[in-house]
Design a protein around this motif. Structure first.
Motif, PDB file in Angstrom:
ATOM      1  N   ALA A   1       0.812  -1.214   0.000  1.00 43.70           N
ATOM      2  CA  ALA A   1       0.000   0.000   0.000  1.00 43.70           C
ATOM      3  C   ALA A   1       0.848   1.268   0.000  1.00 43.70           C
ATOM      4  N   VAL A   2       2.124   1.152   0.334  1.00 44.85           N
ATOM      5  CA  VAL A   2       3.005   2.323   0.236  1.00 44.85           C
ATOM      6  C   VAL A   2       3.062   2.800  -1.210  1.00 44.85           C
ATOM      7  N   LEU A   3       2.994   1.854  -2.141  1.00 48.98           N
ATOM      8  CA  LEU A   3       3.065   2.193  -3.564  1.00 48.98           C
ATOM      9  C   LEU A   3       1.737   2.688  -4.112  1.00 48.98           C
ATOM     10  N   THR A   4       0.633   2.173  -3.567  1.00 48.59           N
ATOM     11  CA  THR A   4      -0.683   2.507  -4.106  1.00 48.59           C
ATOM     12  C   THR A   4      -1.438   3.536  -3.273  1.00 48.59           C
ATOM     13  N   GLY A   5      -0.922   3.856  -2.097  1.00 42.16           N
ATOM     14  CA  GLY A   5      -1.596   4.815  -1.223  1.00 42.16           C
ATOM     15  C   GLY A   5      -2.092   4.140   0.032  1.00 42.16           C
ATOM     16  N   PRO A   6      -1.890   4.739   1.206  1.00 37.72           N
ATOM     17  CA  PRO A   6      -2.240   4.086   2.475  1.00 37.72           C
ATOM     18  C   PRO A   6      -3.716   3.755   2.599  1.00 37.72           C
ATOM     19  N   ARG A   7      -4.590   4.476   1.895  1.00 36.09           N
ATOM     20  CA  ARG A   7      -6.019   4.174   2.004  1.00 36.09           C
ATOM     21  C   ARG A   7      -6.383   2.865   1.312  1.00 36.09           C
ATOM     22  N   SER A   8      -5.473   2.304   0.498  1.00 35.40           N
ATOM     23  CA  SER A   8      -5.757   1.051  -0.190  1.00 35.40           C
ATOM     24  C   SER A   8      -5.416  -0.167   0.647  1.00 35.40           C
ATOM     25  N   ALA A   9      -4.754   0.017   1.804  1.00 31.02           N
ATOM     26  CA  ALA A   9      -4.466  -1.113   2.690  1.00 31.02           C
ATOM     27  C   ALA A   9      -5.787  -1.744   3.126  1.00 31.02           C
ATOM     28  N   PRO A  10      -5.880  -3.078   3.127  1.00 32.50           N
ATOM     29  CA  PRO A  10      -7.181  -3.726   3.386  1.00 32.50           C
ATOM     30  C   PRO A  10      -7.846  -3.287   4.682  1.00 32.50           C
TER      31      PRO A  10
END
Length: 575
Positions: A28-37
């Protein structure tokens, strides 16, 4: 399945889930912290749960409500993961299906968040894949317990061509063999003598699928050590990956960009705080709230990290001319500085979800004048970078009050958790209709055409702050000594101001308190009253009257739909 076997199976499921969540964090560091499950699912929970549960969380945990939600979501996930582990022992496909279902939920949650794209599905997909692999390693792979699950040891096979004895023990007469279909006896190979020290172990029953059925025998110690060591290593790796991912996300944040900003001096500085505005009493809230101590209530489980260089504010909708502003555009404009007290509509009577700060920003009235709103555009919808919305009456932004598009707080750039780089500050309105943090859009529309985030959830369309007062000292259940006692607190009626505060003891006559000076009608005011305390238990109450002459009501009302009402009451004991 025995209790011990269930514990090991549950541990396998929990380990698999921990790996899934932990590994998803660095992805999620690469995609944005809000994308972490965990964060994505938690965000959906925040949006979907009944308003009564949200308010309960705020009442119980206050500004730690988000941490409580994430912890609660993690515990709930752990419970389901343990169940999947137990089911996987019976059939691996059951456990894998459970992990896959959680992966689908994580993907769906991430993709439904505002501003999401296809890449936001990656953390949940990677996490679910690795979680499934770990579950396989424990159930059918190299980390599998031997035997699984905890069946009796495999019996020693009898010699080829012989039939294991099934008759009486050594020393008794053997029963005659059963006749064959032709009526002839079957030759029986004599059983080897068995000594008492070497009893024959009965064969383990076989369950469907080819695995030994569960029994009461102990797990092989070497197998157990391998299982526990593997689970411990994987759990440690998951924790390290999760914490490392959060740390990396912080490193990729905007703290460095914020620290590099030098705010220009305001063309209209805030008025100086009058002498005596802060009574400096123990337990009494200070007149100016520090940035660190300022309350935070919002729906963001992860604080948005908005780069000021790429930030844009778009003002559009029912306007004559649509405009877009950069952060540099705002800093180049004449800035004003004002003290404004903000209050949350979720603040209970006597609560602490309120604070007073010195804000620096651009008057919103000027920006709205530049876009020429339509005459029927009675609502300005502020939209955060994470999609949250608030609906502010257009009139409240153009009636002369110090409504700001703020860039500074107490002499420094806005703290990230309080809306950096830009937020709205509007005196006299509860935050849910005005205090849009991380604002990126202002849309001119009509109340008849659009309901902002909290309105469909049961809150009123408009939220003017109610006249309120609070006793800060003494606190409820304090034990006091006989004699003079100072009762003190704060009162507020932003954009109207406080005319008087009254205190009474044990339902007696109301006594007028002394008001400390204040900067303006847009801030709270401290008050105090000297009481000659007598022995016994006493009930203290306070009420305020605003500058319009309206005294706060005694009627008790919950915070929903437009703010709590009632008189703050504390009980103290005097010895």
């Amino acid at each position: 399945m025995s209790t011990t076997s269930r514990r090991y199976a549950a541990l396998a499921g929990i380990t698999a889930a921990a790996v899934a969540i932990g590994i998803a964090e660095p992805v999620a560091v690469l995609t944005g912290p809000r994308s972490a499950p965990l964060v994505a699912v938690g965000g959906v929970v925040v949006d979907a749960v009944p308003e009564s549960l949200k308010q309960l969380a705020i009442d119980l945990f206050g500004t730690a409500d988000k941490i409580a939600l994430l912890v609660g979501t993690g515990l709930l996930l752990g419970g389901f993961a343990a169940l999947f582990g137990v089911l996987a022992v019976r059939r691996l496909a059951f456990g894998l299906a459970g992990i896959a279902a959680f992966g689908v939920i994580g993907v769906a949650a991430a993709l439904t968040r505002s501003g999401a794209d296809a890449a936001d599905a990656l953390p949940s997909l990677v996490g679910a894949g690795l979680g499934g692999l770990v579950l396989w390693l424990f159930i059918d792979g190299p980390f599998e317990l031997d035997p699984w699950p905890w069946s009796p040891p495999t019996p020693i096979a009898p010699p080829a061509g012989s039939v294991p004895p099934a008759g009486p023990a050594r020393g008794s007469r053997a029963e005659p063999p059963s006749p064959t279909p032709e009526g002839l006896p079957v030759p029986v190979t004599p059983a080897a003598p068995v000594s008492p020290a070497d009893p024959v172990t009965p064969a383990a029953p076989v369950a469907p699928g080819g695995k030994p059925a569960a029994g009461a025998a102990e797990v092989d110690p070497e197998s157990r050590r391998r299982f526990l060591t593997s689970s411990g290593v994987l759990l440690g790796t998951a924790v390290a990956a999760g914490l490392g991912g959060r740390w990396l996300a912080g490193r990729r944040g905007v703290s460095a960009a914020r620290d590099a900003i030098r705010l220009p001096a305001p063309v209209a500085p805030a008025a100086a705080v009058p002498a005596g505005a802060d009574l400096s009493l123990a337990q009494l809230a200070p007149y100016v709230t520090s940035n660190l101590g300022f309350y935070r209530i919002d729906t963001a489980l992860v604080v948005p990290q908005v780069d000021p260089d790429s930030w844009r504010l778009r003002i559009h909708g029912r306007v004559g001319t649509e405009r877009t502003y950069t952060y540099a555009d705002l800093l180049a404009r004449p800035l004003v500085e004002r003290y404004v007290t903000l209050a949350c509509v979720s603040n209970e009577v006597g609560g602490d979800l309120i604070g007073n700060a010195r804000w620096l920003g651009v008057p919103l009235r000027e920006l709205l004048d530049e876009v020429e709103p339509d005459a029927d555009a009675d609502q300005v919808v502020g939209r955060s970078v994470d999609g949250w919305t608030c609906g502010t009456p257009t009139a409240a932004l153009r009636d002369g009050r110090d409504a700001l598009l703020a860039v500074g707080m107490n002499g420094e750039p806005l703290p990230v958790e309080h809306g950096f780089p830009v937020r709205m500050v509007v005196p006299g309105l509860y935050g849910y209709v005005s205090a849009c943090k991380w604002v990126t859009e202002l849309e001119l529309t009509r109340f008849a055409d659009f309901d902002a985030y909290w309105v469909p959830r049961g809150w009123s369309v408009e939220g003017p702050i109610k006249t309120q007062s609070r006793i800060d000292t003494p606190r409820g259940r304090n034990r006091l000594t006989t004699g003079p006692v100072t009762i003190a607190g704060v009162a507020w009626a932003q954009h109207r101001g406080i005319r008087q505060v009254e205190v009474r003891v044990d339902d007696g006559e109301w006594q007028q308190a002394e008001l400390a000076p204040a900067v303006s009608v847009d801030t709270w005011v401290q008050w105090s009253w000297r009481w000659d305390a007598t022995p016994g238990e006493h009930r203290l109450q306070v009420r305020a009257t605003d500058a319009t002459g309206e005294t706060q009501t005694e009627r008790t009302q919950d915070v929903v739909p437009d703010g709590a009402t009632g008189w703050h009451t504390v009980t103290v004991t005097v010895r």
